[in-house]
Design a protein around this motif. Structure first.
Motif, PDB file in Angstrom:
ATOM      1  N   UNK A 178      74.977  17.094  27.859  1.00 59.76           N
ATOM      2  CA  UNK A 178      74.477  16.992  29.233  1.00 59.76           C
ATOM      3  C   UNK A 178      72.962  17.154  29.165  1.00 59.76           C
ATOM      4  N   UNK A 179      72.234  16.211  29.767  1.00 65.90           N
ATOM      5  CA  UNK A 179      70.779  16.221  29.680  1.00 65.90           C
ATOM      6  C   UNK A 179      70.190  16.419  31.073  1.00 65.90           C
ATOM      7  N   UNK A 180      69.441  17.490  31.221  1.00 68.55           N
ATOM      8  CA  UNK A 180      68.782  17.833  32.475  1.00 68.55           C
ATOM      9  C   UNK A 180      67.329  17.387  32.355  1.00 68.55           C
ATOM     10  N   UNK A 181      66.900  16.468  33.198  1.00 69.65           N
ATOM     11  CA  UNK A 181      65.542  15.924  33.117  1.00 69.65           C
ATOM     12  C   UNK A 181      64.721  16.478  34.276  1.00 69.65           C
ATOM     13  N   UNK A 182      63.629  17.141  33.915  1.00 74.61           N
ATOM     14  CA  UNK A 182      62.742  17.739  34.909  1.00 74.61           C
ATOM     15  C   UNK A 182      61.333  17.190  34.687  1.00 74.61           C
ATOM     16  N   UNK A 183      60.990  16.115  35.417  1.00 74.79           N
ATOM     17  CA  UNK A 183      59.657  15.515  35.260  1.00 74.79           C
ATOM     18  C   UNK A 183      58.551  16.439  35.750  1.00 74.79           C
ATOM     19  N   UNK A 184      57.334  16.037  35.467  1.00 75.52           N
ATOM     20  CA  UNK A 184      56.171  16.763  35.955  1.00 75.52           C
ATOM     21  C   UNK A 184      56.307  16.972  37.461  1.00 75.52           C
ATOM     22  N   UNK A 185      55.966  18.168  37.954  1.00 78.43           N
ATOM     23  CA  UNK A 185      56.128  18.455  39.391  1.00 78.43           C
ATOM     24  C   UNK A 185      55.145  17.690  40.266  1.00 78.43           C
ATOM     25  N   UNK A 220      70.317  14.724  36.311  1.00 76.08           N
ATOM     26  CA  UNK A 220      71.250  15.124  35.264  1.00 76.08           C
ATOM     27  C   UNK A 220      71.894  13.855  34.721  1.00 76.08           C
ATOM     28  N   UNK A 221      71.867  13.702  33.389  1.00 72.79           N
ATOM     29  CA  UNK A 221      72.456  12.538  32.734  1.00 72.79           C
ATOM     30  C   UNK A 221      73.524  13.010  31.753  1.00 72.79           C
ATOM     31  N   UNK A 222      74.497  12.143  31.509  1.00 73.26           N
ATOM     32  CA  UNK A 222      75.613  12.465  30.633  1.00 73.26           C
ATOM     33  C   UNK A 222      75.606  11.538  29.428  1.00 73.26           C
ATOM     34  N   UNK A 223      75.569  12.126  28.236  1.00 78.47           N
ATOM     35  CA  UNK A 223      75.604  11.368  26.999  1.00 78.47           C
ATOM     36  C   UNK A 223      77.001  11.511  26.396  1.00 78.47           C
ATOM     37  N   UNK A 224      77.658  10.378  26.208  1.00 81.33           N
ATOM     38  CA  UNK A 224      78.976  10.365  25.578  1.00 81.33           C
ATOM     39  C   UNK A 224      78.906   9.368  24.426  1.00 81.33           C
ATOM     40  N   UNK A 281      79.703  21.704  26.010  1.00 76.76           N
ATOM     41  CA  UNK A 281      78.881  20.682  25.348  1.00 76.76           C
ATOM     42  C   UNK A 281      77.451  21.193  25.195  1.00 76.76           C
ATOM     43  N   UNK A 282      76.669  20.568  24.314  1.00 73.70           N
ATOM     44  CA  UNK A 282      75.242  20.905  24.276  1.00 73.70           C
ATOM     45  C   UNK A 282      74.579  20.539  25.608  1.00 73.70           C
ATOM     46  N   UNK A 283      73.729  21.415  26.083  1.00 71.07           N
ATOM     47  CA  UNK A 283      72.965  21.190  27.305  1.00 71.07           C
ATOM     48  C   UNK A 283      71.505  21.096  26.896  1.00 71.07           C
ATOM     49  N   UNK A 323      69.400  25.200  40.270  1.00 70.31           N
ATOM     50  CA  UNK A 323      70.476  24.212  40.476  1.00 70.31           C
ATOM     51  C   UNK A 323      70.970  23.684  39.131  1.00 70.31           C
ATOM     52  N   UNK A 324      70.047  23.400  38.216  1.00 70.62           N
ATOM     53  CA  UNK A 324      70.434  22.958  36.877  1.00 70.62           C
ATOM     54  C   UNK A 324      71.300  24.020  36.196  1.00 70.62           C
ATOM     55  N   UNK A 325      70.883  25.277  36.285  1.00 67.76           N
ATOM     56  CA  UNK A 325      71.624  26.373  35.655  1.00 67.76           C
ATOM     57  C   UNK A 325      73.070  26.397  36.145  1.00 67.76           C
ATOM     58  N   UNK A 326      73.258  26.106  37.430  1.00 66.92           N
ATOM     59  CA  UNK A 326      74.611  26.090  37.992  1.00 66.92           C
ATOM     60  C   UNK A 326      75.458  24.933  37.483  1.00 66.92           C
ATOM     61  N   UNK A 327      74.829  23.935  36.871  1.00 64.48           N
ATOM     62  CA  UNK A 327      75.559  22.773  36.361  1.00 64.48           C
ATOM     63  C   UNK A 327      75.758  22.790  34.844  1.00 64.48           C
ATOM     64  N   UNK A 328      75.318  23.854  34.182  1.00 58.60           N
ATOM     65  CA  UNK A 328      75.493  23.930  32.725  1.00 58.60           C
ATOM     66  C   UNK A 328      76.977  23.860  32.393  1.00 58.60           C
ATOM     67  N   UNK A 329      77.294  23.072  31.380  1.00 58.23           N
ATOM     68  CA  UNK A 329      78.672  22.926  30.900  1.00 58.23           C
ATOM     69  C   UNK A 329      78.735  23.556  29.516  1.00 58.23           C
TER      70      UNK A 329
END
Length: 166
Positions: free
Chosen positions: A109-116, A86-90, A156-158, A147-153
């Motif tokens: 808030x940027x959620x990055x999910x690379x190839x599994x 999870x990365x934060x863009x300000x 801000x744009x997610x 886990x990502x879903x639980x961190x949605x803010x």
């Protein structure tokens, strides 16, 4: 294509660049590395942070090999992401943690999910059939997305950056 995209991002004053699978193999040629680096540096020199992940072609089947993007790691304003992050863009600042003034009007808030890859599966694929590997990958991805879903803010744009088939 990347020159066109970089020119467009700079011209449009993008706040962040998301690049997935910029190489076709886990061992790009020196010319490919040089061109990709020059393109990414053009972005960062124009104040655009870059998130890049190797994708399925940029990861070797040998877990001891480095990814195709190892040459980019540690460069200022370049985030090479090989595991769920999870990365934060300000504004035009990208970081691994949010600032004390979070959230501001220009945050995302940027959620990055690379190839599994093995990094996501923690090496739990040895001796499994392709079907069993797919089931293990699906289960791991469900856990990560949950886990990502639980961190949605909601303030801000997610953004989800994912390299996978849905």
């Amino acid at each position: 294509c990347i020159s066109f995209a970089v020119d467009r991002m700079i011209g449009e004053k993008c706040r962040v660049a998301l690049i997935t699978e910029p190489t076709e193999t886990h061992q790009p040629t020196p010319n490919e590395e040089r061109y990709l680096l020059a393109s990414i540096l053009r972005l960062t020199e124009n104040g655009i942070p870059v998130i890049v992940e190797p994708g399925n072609h940029g990861i070797s089947k040998n877990p001891k090999d480095s990814s195709a993007l190892a040459f980019l790691q540690g460069r200022p304003n370049v985030f090479v992401v090989e595991k769920p992050t999870v990365l934060y863009l300000e504004g035009n600042t990208l970081s691994m943690t949010q600032s004390e003034s979070w959230p501001q009007p220009d945050c995302a808030k940027i959620f990055v999910l690379p190839f599994p890859s093995r990094a996501i599966l923690n090496g739990r694929v040895e001796g499994l059939s392709i079907e069993e590997q797919n089931k293990a990958a699906s289960a791991a991805l469900r856990t990560i997305v949950s886990a990502f879903r639980g961190e949605i803010d909601v303030r801000v744009p997610n953004i989800l950056m994912a390299h996978l088939t849905i």
